[in-house]
Design a protein around this motif. Sequence first.
Motif, short mmCIF file in Angstrom:
data_model
loop_
_atom_site.label_atom_id
_atom_site.label_comp_id
_atom_site.label_asym_id
_atom_site.label_seq_id
_atom_site.Cartn_x
_atom_site.Cartn_y
_atom_site.Cartn_z
N ARG A 168 0.83 -1.20 0.00
CA ARG A 168 0.00 0.00 0.00
C ARG A 168 0.87 1.26 0.00
O ARG A 168 0.57 2.25 -0.68
CB ARG A 168 -0.89 -0.03 1.24
CG ARG A 168 -1.85 1.15 1.39
CD ARG A 168 -3.03 1.03 0.43
NE ARG A 168 -3.97 2.10 0.65
CZ ARG A 168 -5.03 2.03 1.46
NH1 ARG A 168 -5.26 0.90 2.13
NH2 ARG A 168 -5.86 3.05 1.59
N MET A 169 1.97 1.24 0.74
CA MET A 169 2.85 2.41 0.83
C MET A 169 3.48 2.76 -0.51
O MET A 169 3.67 3.93 -0.83
CB MET A 169 3.96 2.14 1.85
CG MET A 169 3.49 2.14 3.29
SD MET A 169 4.78 1.55 4.42
CE MET A 169 6.00 2.86 4.29
N VAL A 170 3.82 1.73 -1.30
CA VAL A 170 4.46 1.99 -2.60
C VAL A 170 3.57 2.84 -3.48
O VAL A 170 4.06 3.68 -4.26
CB VAL A 170 4.82 0.65 -3.29
CG1 VAL A 170 5.23 0.88 -4.73
CG2 VAL A 170 5.93 -0.05 -2.52
N GLY A 171 2.27 2.67 -3.35
CA GLY A 171 1.34 3.45 -4.16
C GLY A 171 0.98 4.80 -3.58
O GLY A 171 0.21 5.55 -4.19
N MET A 172 1.50 5.14 -2.41
CA MET A 172 1.19 6.42 -1.78
C MET A 172 2.14 7.50 -2.26
O MET A 172 3.32 7.25 -2.45
CB MET A 172 1.31 6.29 -0.25
CG MET A 172 0.29 5.38 0.39
SD MET A 172 0.61 5.22 2.19
CE MET A 172 -0.80 4.22 2.70
#
Length: 438
Positions: A168-172
Amino acid sequence: MSLDDTLARLRPPEPPVLPNLKTFAAAAERILHRWPDVAPDPPERDREQLVLRMEAHRVEERWDGVRMSLVTAAARAVFDATRRGRPDLADLRGFYLAEIRASHRTTFLGAMVSVYLESFAPDAPHTRALAEALSGARDRLGARWRTLVEGIPEVFRPDLAPEAIARRMVGMRSPWPELKALGLRAPHAPGLMDFVHDAYVARLKPHLTVRAEIEQLLSWLKPDDQAVARSSGAPAAIEALLGHWRTGNPPEADIDLITRSLVAFYGDPRVQQGGAWASVASDCLAVILRWLTGKDIRFFMDVVSAVEDSHMWEPRRRFWLKLHAQRRIDAAWVAFSPSGAEYARRLLKTGEVRGVVSYGQQTAGYSRANTSLLILKCGNRIVVEGSHSYKVHIFREGHPHAPALYQRAYDCEQIRLVPGAESRSHLGDWQGWVEERI
């Protein structure tokens, strides 16, 4: 009664003026930033006594006057790394698990979510037990934790949670504030977020040749609103940033960004004792040392060129930078004279020089008061270059009086008088003389 009075009575009342909600929101955010979790975090010296008090209440079934702060503080202690495996506390841990399954008190359940996150270890029995109990209680959680469960449904799956959050963080665009908005009020906290950090760095690592990805990792290591950078997992992040450049270099602007950021976060690896740099792989450490070496050589030449009017500096600059490009210079350090240091400070203050610049002082006076030094490590040789007609001096590494790199102060006259050094003025084929000896 006048017409004005009549109209005033008939006029609908003014709506009440509501306070500015931004003020309240900012105050709430400050409170949450300082105290992100409802479970008190007791100091180690108090933890054993808290656990013993809680165990006594459990055994005696005596709960009159017991405050929730005791219950939640003891929970942190009984599930911490020191006590979560102790057989004599198994019944107390079981008590907490049973309470999670039965309780409707959002304060207690929220505290136990915090305990789960902080004490998280994917394969540990206590983590699996807490995850199972909390998963069954998800519909009874308070609003903050329901937001987290809705945003990351795998949070109570110890085998999946770290990768799910990292993915999820990679897409933030900005992981730090977005994780906080999901309910993870302390994204650098220990426990689950240590494993998330490792998974996140592993996911970013193949793409850290791209400026945007570099910036994203750096902003995660030290968000703008944090006083200090993340220390747990920092060596792996440093290696991920530097590992692509063992045999090449990114654009100069990226070198500047990476070196400036990492030195600001973790100190200058040339002078920092311990800390994150102590665990960085040597081949990755060599990358940033190489970049810092190049910056030191260029900075030395720029400053000395400005403070000494000599036609000799341009060929000397080309020579030393050529050796650096050929990777024949392993490390460099600068010691400026007072006039050189003053000019260096002016360059740094005005922004004419960007990036990391550290240097020592050249302290000899009288006729050598304006001499600045460049100390180089070339293989098993220490080379000392100097301004103002100072000869090149070459020492074998290990010489008992050879100048060491990264010192705060040097006396160029003492270096000149050390027996056993080879020296030569900058006349004739001095460049070939240097190359033969390194």
